[in-house]
Design a protein around this motif. Structure first.
Motif, PDB file in Angstrom:
ATOM      1  N   LYS A 123      -6.098 -31.559 -50.471  1.00 18.60           N
ATOM      2  CA  LYS A 123      -5.538 -31.790 -49.142  1.00 18.60           C
ATOM      3  C   LYS A 123      -4.939 -30.513 -48.567  1.00 18.60           C
ATOM      4  CE  LYS A 123      -3.157 -35.336 -47.976  1.00 18.60           C
ATOM      5  NZ  LYS A 123      -2.116 -36.392 -47.918  1.00 18.60           N
ATOM      6  N   GLN A 124      -4.250 -29.750 -49.407  1.00 19.80           N
ATOM      7  CA  GLN A 124      -3.602 -28.528 -48.935  1.00 19.80           C
ATOM      8  C   GLN A 124      -4.636 -27.526 -48.437  1.00 19.80           C
ATOM      9  OE1 GLN A 124      -1.623 -26.168 -51.930  1.00 19.80           O
ATOM     10  NE2 GLN A 124      -0.271 -25.212 -50.438  1.00 19.80           N
ATOM     11  N   TYR A 125      -5.702 -27.318 -49.205  1.00 24.57           N
ATOM     12  CA  TYR A 125      -6.696 -26.325 -48.778  1.00 24.57           C
ATOM     13  C   TYR A 125      -7.426 -26.787 -47.522  1.00 24.57           C
ATOM     14  CZ  TYR A 125     -10.277 -22.787 -48.762  1.00 24.57           C
ATOM     15  OH  TYR A 125     -11.076 -21.746 -48.378  1.00 24.57           O
ATOM     16  N   MET A 126      -7.841 -28.037 -47.499  1.00 20.49           N
ATOM     17  CA  MET A 126      -8.578 -28.528 -46.336  1.00 20.49           C
ATOM     18  C   MET A 126      -7.700 -28.522 -45.087  1.00 20.49           C
ATOM     19  SD  MET A 126     -11.516 -28.811 -47.630  1.00 20.49           S
ATOM     20  CE  MET A 126     -12.467 -29.556 -46.291  1.00 20.49           C
ATOM     21  N   SER A 127      -6.417 -28.767 -45.233  1.00 20.18           N
ATOM     22  CA  SER A 127      -5.490 -28.703 -44.092  1.00 20.18           C
ATOM     23  C   SER A 127      -5.366 -27.266 -43.584  1.00 20.18           C
ATOM     24  CB  SER A 127      -4.104 -29.214 -44.490  1.00 20.18           C
ATOM     25  OG  SER A 127      -4.160 -30.596 -44.780  1.00 20.18           O
ATOM     26  N   LEU A 128      -5.342 -26.293 -44.509  1.00 24.68           N
ATOM     27  CA  LEU A 128      -5.294 -24.885 -44.103  1.00 24.68           C
ATOM     28  C   LEU A 128      -6.549 -24.516 -43.332  1.00 24.68           C
ATOM     29  CD1 LEU A 128      -3.883 -23.217 -47.367  1.00 24.68           C
ATOM     30  CD2 LEU A 128      -2.708 -23.443 -45.167  1.00 24.68           C
ATOM     31  N   CYS A 129      -7.688 -25.048 -43.754  1.00 27.45           N
ATOM     32  CA  CYS A 129      -8.946 -24.771 -43.058  1.00 27.45           C
ATOM     33  C   CYS A 129      -8.929 -25.321 -41.638  1.00 27.45           C
ATOM     34  CB  CYS A 129     -10.122 -25.374 -43.821  1.00 27.45           C
ATOM     35  SG  CYS A 129     -10.419 -24.587 -45.423  1.00 27.45           S
ATOM     36  N   GLU A 130      -8.234 -26.426 -41.446  1.00 24.51           N
ATOM     37  CA  GLU A 130      -8.144 -27.070 -40.138  1.00 24.51           C
ATOM     38  C   GLU A 130      -7.003 -26.524 -39.302  1.00 24.51           C
ATOM     39  OE1 GLU A 130      -7.786 -31.139 -41.131  1.00 24.51           O
ATOM     40  OE2 GLU A 130      -9.821 -31.310 -41.956  1.00 24.51           O
ATOM     41  N   GLY A 131      -6.236 -25.606 -39.889  1.00 26.19           N
ATOM     42  CA  GLY A 131      -5.116 -24.999 -39.179  1.00 26.19           C
ATOM     43  C   GLY A 131      -3.908 -25.885 -39.039  1.00 26.19           C
ATOM     44  N   LYS A 132      -3.768 -26.854 -39.986  1.00 22.68           N
ATOM     45  CA  LYS A 132      -2.633 -27.789 -39.903  1.00 22.68           C
ATOM     46  C   LYS A 132      -1.519 -27.336 -40.817  1.00 22.68           C
ATOM     47  CE  LYS A 132      -5.600 -31.734 -38.802  1.00 22.68           C
ATOM     48  NZ  LYS A 132      -6.069 -33.070 -39.217  1.00 22.68           N
ATOM     49  N   ASN A 184     -13.335 -19.124 -53.827  1.00 27.61           N
ATOM     50  CA  ASN A 184     -14.399 -18.147 -53.574  1.00 27.61           C
ATOM     51  C   ASN A 184     -14.609 -17.947 -52.074  1.00 27.61           C
ATOM     52  OD1 ASN A 184     -14.804 -17.888 -56.313  1.00 27.61           O
ATOM     53  ND2 ASN A 184     -16.594 -19.235 -56.371  1.00 27.61           N
ATOM     54  N   ALA A 185     -14.574 -19.044 -51.312  1.00 31.40           N
ATOM     55  CA  ALA A 185     -14.744 -18.954 -49.858  1.00 31.40           C
ATOM     56  C   ALA A 185     -13.594 -18.163 -49.240  1.00 31.40           C
ATOM     57  CB  ALA A 185     -14.831 -20.354 -49.252  1.00 31.40           C
ATOM     58  N   TYR A 186     -12.385 -18.430 -49.708  1.00 35.94           N
ATOM     59  CA  TYR A 186     -11.209 -17.708 -49.202  1.00 35.94           C
ATOM     60  C   TYR A 186     -11.344 -16.208 -49.474  1.00 35.94           C
ATOM     61  CZ  TYR A 186      -6.365 -16.246 -48.575  1.00 35.94           C
ATOM     62  OH  TYR A 186      -5.247 -15.601 -48.149  1.00 35.94           O
ATOM     63  N   ASN A 187     -11.746 -15.851 -50.698  1.00 45.94           N
ATOM     64  CA  ASN A 187     -11.871 -14.437 -51.065  1.00 45.94           C
ATOM     65  C   ASN A 187     -13.003 -13.756 -50.301  1.00 45.94           C
ATOM     66  OD1 ASN A 187      -9.752 -14.508 -52.920  1.00 45.94           O
ATOM     67  ND2 ASN A 187     -11.077 -15.199 -54.581  1.00 45.94           N
ATOM     68  N   GLN A 188     -14.058 -14.487 -50.012  1.00 48.42           N
ATOM     69  CA  GLN A 188     -15.195 -13.905 -49.304  1.00 48.42           C
ATOM     70  C   GLN A 188     -14.875 -13.617 -47.842  1.00 48.42           C
ATOM     71  OE1 GLN A 188     -18.786 -16.268 -49.432  1.00 48.42           O
ATOM     72  NE2 GLN A 188     -19.859 -14.970 -47.965  1.00 48.42           N
ATOM     73  N   PHE A 189     -14.194 -14.551 -47.184  1.00 48.23           N
ATOM     74  CA  PHE A 189     -13.953 -14.415 -45.748  1.00 48.23           C
ATOM     75  C   PHE A 189     -12.555 -13.894 -45.408  1.00 48.23           C
ATOM     76  CE2 PHE A 189     -17.310 -17.621 -46.134  1.00 48.23           C
ATOM     77  CZ  PHE A 189     -18.278 -17.061 -45.302  1.00 48.23           C
ATOM     78  N   GLY A 190     -11.638 -13.968 -46.374  1.00 47.21           N
ATOM     79  CA  GLY A 190     -10.299 -13.442 -46.148  1.00 47.21           C
ATOM     80  C   GLY A 190      -9.337 -14.422 -45.508  1.00 47.21           C
ATOM     81  N   TYR A 191      -9.745 -15.661 -45.342  1.00 47.59           N
ATOM     82  CA  TYR A 191      -8.877 -16.702 -44.778  1.00 47.59           C
ATOM     83  C   TYR A 191      -9.418 -18.062 -45.229  1.00 47.59           C
ATOM     84  CZ  TYR A 191     -12.718 -16.771 -41.392  1.00 47.59           C
ATOM     85  OH  TYR A 191     -13.950 -16.823 -40.807  1.00 47.59           O
TER      86      TYR A 191
END
Length: 233
Positions: A224-233, A192-199
């Motif tokens: 782990k995959q999503y949280m890593s994407l949020c951190e730009g890793k 939901n957060a991804y769809n709302q903000f687009g990233y």
């Protein structure tokens, strides 16, 4: 007639219970919609109607049934024919019943399905009240309420409802850290957060849930995959 199919669970991956098991499921269902008769029912992993079916059967005279082994508990979706209508089901050992209530589909009979649909019923009730606010605003305008009074009253009501939904969701995930319900719904919030903000990003709610989570939950590959994407890793 509008029917409720809980379409909000468009999660990226199939979530399985951390401890594998070896048992069997039995699903029996009814459909009050005559246009489904003769159509196939498909169990598919979360991800859409194009994913490979886990199981399938045909609706005949308004009823359907299917059985199969459960190697690990998972959340799947039941698709009805080619309509796109679908509902989430926790595929676990036991007798699972799919009930058509005409205005909504309900799944019951096993512990995780009972817990999940009790939660969704509570959430849907709060969401209904939230969605009714524009209608309530129109009624207040017609009744001659002052504009500032309308904004104040409805603003407070909206804030209370959003806080109640946030708390309900947070409590649901944190009380189910150790099973497929917590993992799956956490990814729903991430989606939901991804769809709302687009990233890929988090919200205060996601940060709170993740911060309180046990290490085993944080080490789940999808988390782990999503949280890593949020951190730009």
């Amino acid at each position: 007639m509008k029917r409720l199919f809980h379409k909000g669970l468009g999660v990226l991956a199939v979530m399985t219970l951390l401890v594998a098991c070896s048992t069997s499921y039995s699903i029996s269902g009814t459909s009050l919609q005559s246009f489904y008769d003769g159509d196939m029912v498909y169990l598919r992993p979360l991800g859409g109607e194009n994913t490979k079916a886990v199981d399938s059967c045909r609706i005949l005279h308004g009823t359907f049934s299917m059985t199969g082994p459960v190697d690990s508990v998972m959340c799947v979706r039941m698709f009805f024919g080619t309509s796109g209508d679908n509902i989430p089901i926790i595929l676990e050992g036991g007798e699972i019943r799919v009930i058509d209530l005409n205005y909504a589909m309900k799944v019951e009979g096993t512990p995780l399905n009972d817990k999940f649909y009790a939660f969704m019923t509570q959430r849907d009730s709060l969401m209904f009240l939230l969605q009714e606010l524009p209608r309530k605003e129109s009624a207040m305008i017609l009744d001659g309420y002052d504009h500032d009074e309308i904004l104040r009253e409805l603003g407070e009501e909206e804030g209370s409802l959003r806080m109640a939904i946030d708390k309900l969701e947070t409590d649901f995930v944190t009380s189910n850290y150790d099973n497929v319900l917590g993992l799956t719904y956490f990814l729903v919030l991430c989606d939901n957060a991804y769809n709302q903000f687009g990233y890929p990003t988090t919200t205060p709610q996601i940060d709170e849930i993740y911060g309180r989570a046990p290490e085993e939950f944080k080490q789940n590959k999808d988390v782990k995959q999503y949280m890593s994407l949020c951190e730009g890793k």
